[in-house]
Design a protein around this motif. Structure first.
Motif, PDB file in Angstrom:
ATOM      1  N   TYR A  50      43.170  32.974  34.939  1.00 51.16           N
ATOM      2  CA  TYR A  50      42.433  34.057  35.601  1.00 51.16           C
ATOM      3  C   TYR A  50      42.170  35.217  34.647  1.00 51.16           C
ATOM      4  CZ  TYR A  50      40.777  36.722  39.526  1.00 51.16           C
ATOM      5  OH  TYR A  50      39.971  37.423  40.372  1.00 51.16           O
ATOM      6  N   PHE A  91      47.283  41.329  35.021  1.00 50.19           N
ATOM      7  CA  PHE A  91      48.216  42.359  34.588  1.00 50.19           C
ATOM      8  C   PHE A  91      49.213  41.772  33.601  1.00 50.19           C
ATOM      9  CE2 PHE A  91      48.438  44.723  38.904  1.00 50.19           C
ATOM     10  CZ  PHE A  91      47.645  45.740  38.438  1.00 50.19           C
ATOM     11  N   SER A 108      45.530  37.418  40.530  1.00 55.33           N
ATOM     12  CA  SER A 108      46.258  36.198  40.199  1.00 55.33           C
ATOM     13  C   SER A 108      47.716  36.247  40.659  1.00 55.33           C
ATOM     14  CB  SER A 108      46.192  35.960  38.697  1.00 55.33           C
ATOM     15  OG  SER A 108      46.840  37.027  38.039  1.00 55.33           O
ATOM     16  N   THR A 129      50.197  38.693  40.083  1.00 54.68           N
ATOM     17  CA  THR A 129      51.228  39.240  39.192  1.00 54.68           C
ATOM     18  C   THR A 129      52.206  40.161  39.929  1.00 54.68           C
ATOM     19  OG1 THR A 129      49.460  39.258  37.545  1.00 54.68           O
ATOM     20  CG2 THR A 129      51.555  40.255  36.899  1.00 54.68           C
ATOM     21  N   ASP A 183      43.625  39.859  48.952  1.00 56.59           N
ATOM     22  CA  ASP A 183      42.439  39.701  48.097  1.00 56.59           C
ATOM     23  C   ASP A 183      41.320  39.080  48.915  1.00 56.59           C
ATOM     24  OD1 ASP A 183      42.307  39.803  44.730  1.00 56.59           O
ATOM     25  OD2 ASP A 183      40.632  38.810  45.758  1.00 56.59           O
ATOM     26  N   ASP A 204      40.276  42.413  53.160  1.00 54.51           N
ATOM     27  CA  ASP A 204      39.406  43.353  52.474  1.00 54.51           C
ATOM     28  C   ASP A 204      40.161  44.664  52.246  1.00 54.51           C
ATOM     29  OD1 ASP A 204      37.382  45.079  51.692  1.00 54.51           O
ATOM     30  OD2 ASP A 204      35.908  44.139  53.011  1.00 54.51           O
ATOM     31  N   ALA A 205      40.220  45.094  50.985  1.00 56.18           N
ATOM     32  CA  ALA A 205      40.961  46.319  50.631  1.00 56.18           C
ATOM     33  C   ALA A 205      40.358  47.547  51.301  1.00 56.18           C
ATOM     34  CB  ALA A 205      40.971  46.482  49.117  1.00 56.18           C
ATOM     35  N   TYR A 214      33.231  38.745  39.474  1.00 63.95           N
ATOM     36  CA  TYR A 214      34.325  37.824  39.836  1.00 63.95           C
ATOM     37  C   TYR A 214      33.815  36.554  40.517  1.00 63.95           C
ATOM     38  CZ  TYR A 214      37.706  41.386  38.626  1.00 63.95           C
ATOM     39  OH  TYR A 214      38.461  42.294  37.930  1.00 63.95           O
ATOM     40  N   GLU A 220      31.052  40.683  50.045  1.00 67.79           N
ATOM     41  CA  GLU A 220      32.334  41.344  50.328  1.00 67.79           C
ATOM     42  C   GLU A 220      33.031  41.838  49.063  1.00 67.79           C
ATOM     43  OE1 GLU A 220      33.216  41.610  53.505  1.00 67.79           O
ATOM     44  OE2 GLU A 220      31.391  40.520  54.049  1.00 67.79           O
ATOM     45  N   ILE A 279      33.880  43.937  45.911  1.00 65.24           N
ATOM     46  CA  ILE A 279      33.622  45.268  45.353  1.00 65.24           C
ATOM     47  C   ILE A 279      33.195  45.130  43.893  1.00 65.24           C
ATOM     48  CG2 ILE A 279      34.741  47.462  44.725  1.00 65.24           C
ATOM     49  CD1 ILE A 279      36.491  47.115  47.226  1.00 65.24           C
TER      50      ILE A 279
HETATM   51  C1  LIG Z   1      41.161  43.536  38.384  1.00 64.16           C
HETATM   52  S1  LIG Z   1      41.294  42.189  39.513  1.00 64.16           S
HETATM   53  C2  LIG Z   1      43.005  42.220  39.926  1.00 64.16           C
HETATM   54  C3  LIG Z   1      43.837  41.478  38.921  1.00 64.16           C
HETATM   55  C4  LIG Z   1      45.325  41.497  39.229  1.00 64.16           C
HETATM   56  N1  LIG Z   1      45.889  42.800  39.003  1.00 64.16           N
HETATM   57  C5  LIG Z   1      46.082  40.442  38.418  1.00 64.16           C
HETATM   58  O1  LIG Z   1      47.131  40.711  37.816  1.00 64.16           O
HETATM   59  O2  LIG Z   1      45.613  39.294  38.409  1.00 64.16           O
HETATM   60  C6  LIG Z   1      40.459  42.761  40.924  1.00 64.16           C
HETATM   61  C7  LIG Z   1      40.505  41.856  42.152  1.00 64.16           C
HETATM   62  O3  LIG Z   1      39.825  42.507  43.233  1.00 64.16           O
HETATM   63  C8  LIG Z   1      39.388  41.496  44.135  1.00 64.16           C
HETATM   64  N2  LIG Z   1      38.447  42.099  45.106  1.00 64.16           N
HETATM   65  C9  LIG Z   1      37.134  42.421  44.960  1.00 64.16           C
HETATM   66  N3  LIG Z   1      36.641  42.970  46.093  1.00 64.16           N
HETATM   67  C10 LIG Z   1      37.673  43.018  46.991  1.00 64.16           C
HETATM   68  C11 LIG Z   1      37.805  43.499  48.328  1.00 64.16           C
HETATM   69  N4  LIG Z   1      36.763  43.996  49.002  1.00 64.16           N
HETATM   70  N5  LIG Z   1      39.028  43.421  48.919  1.00 64.16           N
HETATM   71  C12 LIG Z   1      40.087  42.873  48.276  1.00 64.16           C
HETATM   72  N6  LIG Z   1      40.008  42.365  47.017  1.00 64.16           N
HETATM   73  C13 LIG Z   1      38.825  42.452  46.365  1.00 64.16           C
HETATM   74  C14 LIG Z   1      38.828  40.443  43.200  1.00 64.16           C
HETATM   75  O4  LIG Z   1      38.805  39.176  43.822  1.00 64.16           O
HETATM   76  C15 LIG Z   1      39.843  40.498  42.031  1.00 64.16           C
HETATM   77  O5  LIG Z   1      40.823  39.527  42.225  1.00 64.16           O
END
Ligand SMILES: C[S@@+](CC[C@H](N)C(=O)[O-])C[C@H]1O[C@@H](n2cnc3c(N)ncnc32)[C@H](O)[C@@H]1O
Length: 400
Positions: free
Chosen positions: A97, A101, A128, A130, A146, A260-261, A286, A307, A309
């Motif tokens: 992935y 982190f 992923s 972490t 996620d 959804d965050a 992504y 969906e 971001i």
């Molecule tokens: C920077 S990555 C996170 C990586 C993580 N910290 C790791 O160690 O693997 C950002 C994540 O945000 C997710 N994402 C994008 N839009 C989102 C949403 N609306 N709600 C929740 N997750 C979302 C993506 O699928 C992606 O996995």
């Protein structure tokens, strides 16, 4: 002697601690654990003093290899590694992935925001997995959310397979393994869909997806890649089970959810800490990045995009939508966090048409506007592939 209280002791850093931000995090870990210190021996060793609980330091610290005369738990954790990469120990490596982190940093941050075993940390962009795996190791409960079904799946496999290790092995014995390891993608899919236990089925599904990724990105033969990854995954899960017994770990409870965050399925003030990294503005698509896996899981990419971001919208409008979405996310994080607790957001600036998008500044401004206090802003400068400098910030906010 570990276990006894003492007033002064020597701590030694791991050799892999090399960046200034890591040294800063190592010091903040000690401060949060209530330890006074002075740094000696060319920044490699610390003399610590105060009312020391050496047992706790040995169990929790992330950047230290030795406490007094004994190795830390993390020293033994790092040794359970089936890859060439120092931070891909235990099940962390499973699935390639982008944008993971550094697990050691997450362990340190869990200490820095003072989470104790039994507390709950939230990562609303679990990616992923972490944060989930690191919290689990420290006995801290984790809710990981996620929007990507692939992220939900891999995070579950990394943290849940230890509970079904016997069933995973039994299933392998039960079916004709020559048929199993010579099956093409379609045949394998049929075999896997018959597995009743969801955790076991998830394990086999991820092994298949890693093989698809190896086949497409690295041009490896599907069957060979499946056999190799399956066996390596199994060894990593066995390592994890062994480690739990060796270190007598009391694991945290992990709850990975698809969601959804911007709209968290959690009650107000129910969370003890947040550690997360949102998409860096519109830097990475992504959906496109994981296209093969998402298709193999049966998803329609056009529906899914809406969906995500940082992915939805077109041109400049994508940045505006990103900002709106992130405002909503920060409000949600604020709402679910308990008072007096911390939210860590790791973020970097992306570039669009040659110009820097100031996402970090935007996040700081909005978070402080709604009531968060920025208590630390740590520059994380690292040299990535081909010595290209990457800059990120670790922002620690407090809800007062
Ligand atoms: C920077 S990555 C996170 C990586 C993580 N910290 C790791 O160690 O693997 C950002 C994540 O945000 C997710 N994402 C994008 N839009 C989102 C949403 N609306 N709600 C929740 N997750 C979302 C993506 O699928 C992606 O996995």
């Amino acid at each position: 002697m570990i276990g006894e209280k003492t007033t002064s002791e020597k701590l030694v850093l791991f050799e892999n601690v090399q960046f200034i931000y890591e040294l800063a995090l190592a010091q903040f870990e000690l401060i949060s654990l209530g330890v006074g210190f002075e740094i000696t021996n060319g920044l490699r060793e610390f003399n610590v003093f105060g009312d020391l609980d050496l047992k706790k330091l040995k169990k929790r610290l992330a950047y230290f290899k030795i406490v007094g005369s004994e190795y830390t738990d993390y020293y033994f954790i790092l040794r359970k590694n089936r890859t060439n990469s120092v931070n891909q120990y235990l099940t962390h490596w499973i699935y390639p992935y982008k944008g993971k982190f550094h697990p050691q940093m997450i362990r340190a941050l869990l200490n820095i925001i003072k989470l104790e075993s039994g507390d709950t940390v939230l990562d609303p962009f679990i990616g992923s997995g972490t944060t989930a795996l690191e919290a689990q190791l420290l006995g801290i409960n984790c809710i990981g959310i996620d929007i990507s079904p692939l992220c939900v799946l891999q995070s579950k496999v990394k943290t849940e397979s230890i509970y079904v290790l016997n069933e995973i092995c039994e299933y392998k014995e039960k079916i004709d393994s020559s048929l199993f390891f010579s099956a093409d993608e379609k045949k394998l899919e049929r075999i896997i869909s018959n597995i009743e236990n969801e955790k076991v089925r998830n394990f086999y599904t991820i092994a298949k997806l890693v093989a698809i990724s190896d086949n497409i990105r690295r041009k490896k033969k599907f069957q060979d890649a499946f056999l190799k990854n399956f066996n390596l995954m199994l060894l990593s899960v066995k390592d994890y089970v062994e480690l739990v017994n060796e270190l007598n770990l009391d694991l945290g409870h992990v709850d990975i959810r698809s969601g959804d965050a911007r709209n968290l399925p959690l009650s107000d003030e129910s969370i003890d800490g947040v550690i997360t990294s949102p998409p860096y503005s519109i830097a990475l698509d992504y959906v496109k990045n994981d296209e093969h896996a998402l298709k193999a899981l049966g998803y329609d990419l056009r529906n899914i995009r809406e969906e995500f971001i940082g992915v939805r919208g077109k041109g400049r409008n994508r940045i505006e939508l990103y900002n709106e979405d992130m405002e909503q996310v920060i409000r949600e994080i604020y709402r679910v966090l308990k008072r007096g607790k911390y939210a860590v957001i790791i973020i970097g600036n992306a570039t669009y048409q040659g110009k820097e998008i100031k996402t970090t500044e935007f996040i700081i401004n909005y978070a402080t506007q709604i009531g968060f206090k920025l208590v630390r802003n740590i520059n994380k400068i690292i040299f990535g592939l081909y010595n290209v400098m990457q800059r990120e910030n670790i922002l620690i906010f407090k809800k007062e």
